[in-house]
Design a protein around this motif. Sequence first.
Motif, PDB file in Angstrom:
ATOM      1  N   ALA A 187       0.834  -1.197   0.000  1.00  0.00           N
ATOM      2  CA  ALA A 187       0.000   0.000   0.000  1.00  0.00           C
ATOM      3  C   ALA A 187       0.867   1.245   0.000  1.00  0.00           C
ATOM      4  CB  ALA A 187      -0.922  -0.001   1.217  1.00  0.00           C
ATOM      5  N   PHE A 188       0.377   2.269  -0.698  1.00  0.00           N
ATOM      6  CA  PHE A 188       1.055   3.566  -0.732  1.00  0.00           C
ATOM      7  C   PHE A 188      -0.019   4.637  -0.849  1.00  0.00           C
ATOM      8  CE2 PHE A 188       3.050   7.154  -2.921  1.00  0.00           C
ATOM      9  CZ  PHE A 188       4.133   7.384  -2.081  1.00  0.00           C
ATOM     10  N   GLY A 189      -0.214   5.397   0.246  1.00  0.00           N
ATOM     11  CA  GLY A 189      -1.271   6.394   0.240  1.00  0.00           C
ATOM     12  C   GLY A 189      -2.622   5.740   0.075  1.00  0.00           C
ATOM     13  N   LYS A 190      -3.413   6.214  -0.907  1.00  0.00           N
ATOM     14  CA  LYS A 190      -4.735   5.656  -1.165  1.00  0.00           C
ATOM     15  C   LYS A 190      -4.699   4.506  -2.160  1.00  0.00           C
ATOM     16  CE  LYS A 190      -7.159   9.997  -0.190  1.00  0.00           C
ATOM     17  NZ  LYS A 190      -8.100  11.016  -0.725  1.00  0.00           N
ATOM     18  N   HIS A 191      -3.497   4.101  -2.559  1.00  0.00           N
ATOM     19  CA  HIS A 191      -3.346   3.052  -3.563  1.00  0.00           C
ATOM     20  C   HIS A 191      -2.787   1.766  -2.927  1.00  0.00           C
ATOM     21  CE1 HIS A 191      -3.920   6.086  -6.745  1.00  0.00           C
ATOM     22  NE2 HIS A 191      -3.208   6.873  -5.939  1.00  0.00           N
ATOM     23  N   ALA A 192      -3.159   0.642  -3.507  1.00  0.00           N
ATOM     24  CA  ALA A 192      -2.608  -0.640  -3.084  1.00  0.00           C
ATOM     25  C   ALA A 192      -2.406  -1.509  -4.321  1.00  0.00           C
ATOM     26  CB  ALA A 192      -3.523  -1.336  -2.092  1.00  0.00           C
ATOM     27  N   TYR A 193      -1.392  -2.357  -4.259  1.00  0.00           N
ATOM     28  CA  TYR A 193      -1.041  -3.223  -5.385  1.00  0.00           C
ATOM     29  C   TYR A 193      -0.919  -4.647  -4.870  1.00  0.00           C
ATOM     30  CZ  TYR A 193       0.108   1.357  -7.259  1.00  0.00           C
ATOM     31  OH  TYR A 193       0.027   2.669  -7.646  1.00  0.00           O
ATOM     32  N   VAL A 194      -1.526  -5.579  -5.609  1.00  0.00           N
ATOM     33  CA  VAL A 194      -1.523  -6.976  -5.191  1.00  0.00           C
ATOM     34  C   VAL A 194      -1.246  -7.856  -6.398  1.00  0.00           C
ATOM     35  CG1 VAL A 194      -2.714  -8.696  -3.805  1.00  0.00           C
ATOM     36  CG2 VAL A 194      -3.413  -6.308  -3.657  1.00  0.00           C
ATOM     37  N   LEU A 195      -0.295  -8.774  -6.264  1.00  0.00           N
ATOM     38  CA  LEU A 195       0.044  -9.709  -7.330  1.00  0.00           C
ATOM     39  C   LEU A 195      -0.626 -11.045  -7.043  1.00  0.00           C
ATOM     40  CD1 LEU A 195       1.751 -10.192  -9.916  1.00  0.00           C
ATOM     41  CD2 LEU A 195       3.547 -11.066  -8.399  1.00  0.00           C
ATOM     42  N   SER A 196      -1.431 -11.521  -7.983  1.00  0.00           N
ATOM     43  CA  SER A 196      -2.117 -12.800  -7.797  1.00  0.00           C
ATOM     44  C   SER A 196      -1.172 -13.953  -8.110  1.00  0.00           C
ATOM     45  CB  SER A 196      -3.353 -12.878  -8.706  1.00  0.00           C
ATOM     46  OG  SER A 196      -2.960 -13.105 -10.050  1.00  0.00           O
ATOM     47  N   ASN A 197      -1.571 -15.145  -7.704  1.00  0.00           N
ATOM     48  CA  ASN A 197      -0.765 -16.333  -7.989  1.00  0.00           C
ATOM     49  C   ASN A 197      -0.718 -16.643  -9.481  1.00  0.00           C
ATOM     50  OD1 ASN A 197      -0.632 -16.441  -5.244  1.00  0.00           O
ATOM     51  ND2 ASN A 197      -1.638 -18.421  -5.012  1.00  0.00           N
ATOM     52  N   GLU A 198      -1.664 -16.088 -10.237  1.00  0.00           N
ATOM     53  CA  GLU A 198      -1.679 -16.277 -11.687  1.00  0.00           C
ATOM     54  C   GLU A 198      -0.828 -15.249 -12.417  1.00  0.00           C
ATOM     55  OE1 GLU A 198      -4.763 -18.319  -9.710  1.00  0.00           O
ATOM     56  OE2 GLU A 198      -4.419 -16.162  -9.740  1.00  0.00           O
ATOM     57  N   GLY A 199      -0.194 -14.332 -11.666  1.00  0.00           N
ATOM     58  CA  GLY A 199       0.690 -13.343 -12.279  1.00  0.00           C
ATOM     59  C   GLY A 199       0.000 -12.080 -12.729  1.00  0.00           C
ATOM     60  N   VAL A 200      -1.212 -11.808 -12.224  1.00  0.00           N
ATOM     61  CA  VAL A 200      -1.945 -10.590 -12.570  1.00  0.00           C
ATOM     62  C   VAL A 200      -1.745  -9.560 -11.456  1.00  0.00           C
ATOM     63  CG1 VAL A 200      -4.205  -9.588 -13.048  1.00  0.00           C
ATOM     64  CG2 VAL A 200      -3.651 -11.883 -13.882  1.00  0.00           C
ATOM     65  N   LEU A 201      -1.320  -8.354 -11.823  1.00  0.00           N
ATOM     66  CA  LEU A 201      -1.099  -7.284 -10.851  1.00  0.00           C
ATOM     67  C   LEU A 201      -2.349  -6.414 -10.780  1.00  0.00           C
ATOM     68  CD1 LEU A 201       0.872  -5.842  -8.927  1.00  0.00           C
ATOM     69  CD2 LEU A 201       1.564  -4.413 -10.872  1.00  0.00           C
ATOM     70  N   LEU A 202      -2.956  -6.332  -9.597  1.00  0.00           N
ATOM     71  CA  LEU A 202      -4.142  -5.515  -9.389  1.00  0.00           C
ATOM     72  C   LEU A 202      -3.747  -4.185  -8.748  1.00  0.00           C
ATOM     73  CD1 LEU A 202      -6.702  -8.094  -7.917  1.00  0.00           C
ATOM     74  CD2 LEU A 202      -6.275  -7.494 -10.305  1.00  0.00           C
ATOM     75  N   HIS A 203      -4.370  -3.107  -9.206  1.00  0.00           N
ATOM     76  CA  HIS A 203      -4.177  -1.789  -8.619  1.00  0.00           C
ATOM     77  C   HIS A 203      -5.512  -1.358  -8.014  1.00  0.00           C
ATOM     78  CE1 HIS A 203      -3.768   2.814  -9.408  1.00  0.00           C
ATOM     79  NE2 HIS A 203      -3.592   2.510  -8.120  1.00  0.00           N
ATOM     80  N   LEU A 204      -5.541  -1.147  -6.709  1.00  0.00           N
ATOM     81  CA  LEU A 204      -6.756  -0.778  -5.998  1.00  0.00           C
ATOM     82  C   LEU A 204      -6.628   0.642  -5.456  1.00  0.00           C
ATOM     83  CD1 LEU A 204      -7.125  -4.028  -3.848  1.00  0.00           C
ATOM     84  CD2 LEU A 204      -7.998  -3.629  -6.148  1.00  0.00           C
ATOM     85  N   THR A 205      -7.746   1.341  -5.343  1.00  0.00           N
ATOM     86  CA  THR A 205      -7.786   2.638  -4.680  1.00  0.00           C
ATOM     87  C   THR A 205      -8.852   2.611  -3.605  1.00  0.00           C
ATOM     88  OG1 THR A 205      -9.351   3.522  -6.314  1.00  0.00           O
ATOM     89  CG2 THR A 205      -6.993   3.884  -6.723  1.00  0.00           C
ATOM     90  N   ILE A 206      -8.703   3.466  -2.609  1.00  0.00           N
ATOM     91  CA  ILE A 206      -9.626   3.511  -1.481  1.00  0.00           C
ATOM     92  C   ILE A 206     -10.016   4.948  -1.201  1.00  0.00           C
ATOM     93  CG2 ILE A 206      -7.843   3.713   0.307  1.00  0.00           C
ATOM     94  CD1 ILE A 206      -9.478   1.823   2.048  1.00  0.00           C
TER      95      ILE A 206
END
Length: 211
Positions: A187-206
Amino acid sequence: VVMAYRQSDGAEAWPAPVYLAADAEQARGGEDVRYLDVDTTPVLAHVGRTEAVFVASYEGGVYALAASSGDRLWANESATGVNELTYWTRPRKPKAEAELNKRAEDTPHRVLVAASGLTGVWGLALEDGAELWRRDLPTGGVTAAEPWSGALLVGTTRYGLFLLHPLDGSVLDGLDSGAAFAATPAAFGKHAYVLSNEGVLLHLTIVPPTG
């Protein structure tokens, strides 16, 4: 085993290594303990005025050790299977209100969050290791909890991502993308990044609540 080394010369800083496996066997009446791993990266915080190192043994539980000597400060032997620890802290009051009312009892909230694929996600008190809350997992594993805008973001290997309340473990939100997650979110500020086991990088905001 937990050991400490001096930064100046690399020499051992404690009188002796701390053997958590022996504690686990003693807690189980002398029976052989199968999994002796201490997988957690040590976490540093204070127990009272004592600087402490927090670690977890897979079958022994979560421990607080004095950073200067390795002496045990407390142990929670119920929190088994823990492989990730996170220290979460926040002020009890918004900054503006805290500035107007600087009382000694306005100490910050402090929670040691332990993630276990065996017993779930725990919130422990730093002073004595007491259970503040616990969130069960139906099945599968769980990542370390990542502090994010006052909450905790965790990934699971079967049920997607969850946003937890640090003070009671309640679920604030969730996202099931159909993917499994073993990597700890970042997480960084209002953003978060998560790498799935399938190799897909998700970018989330809150969008945190105001105030």
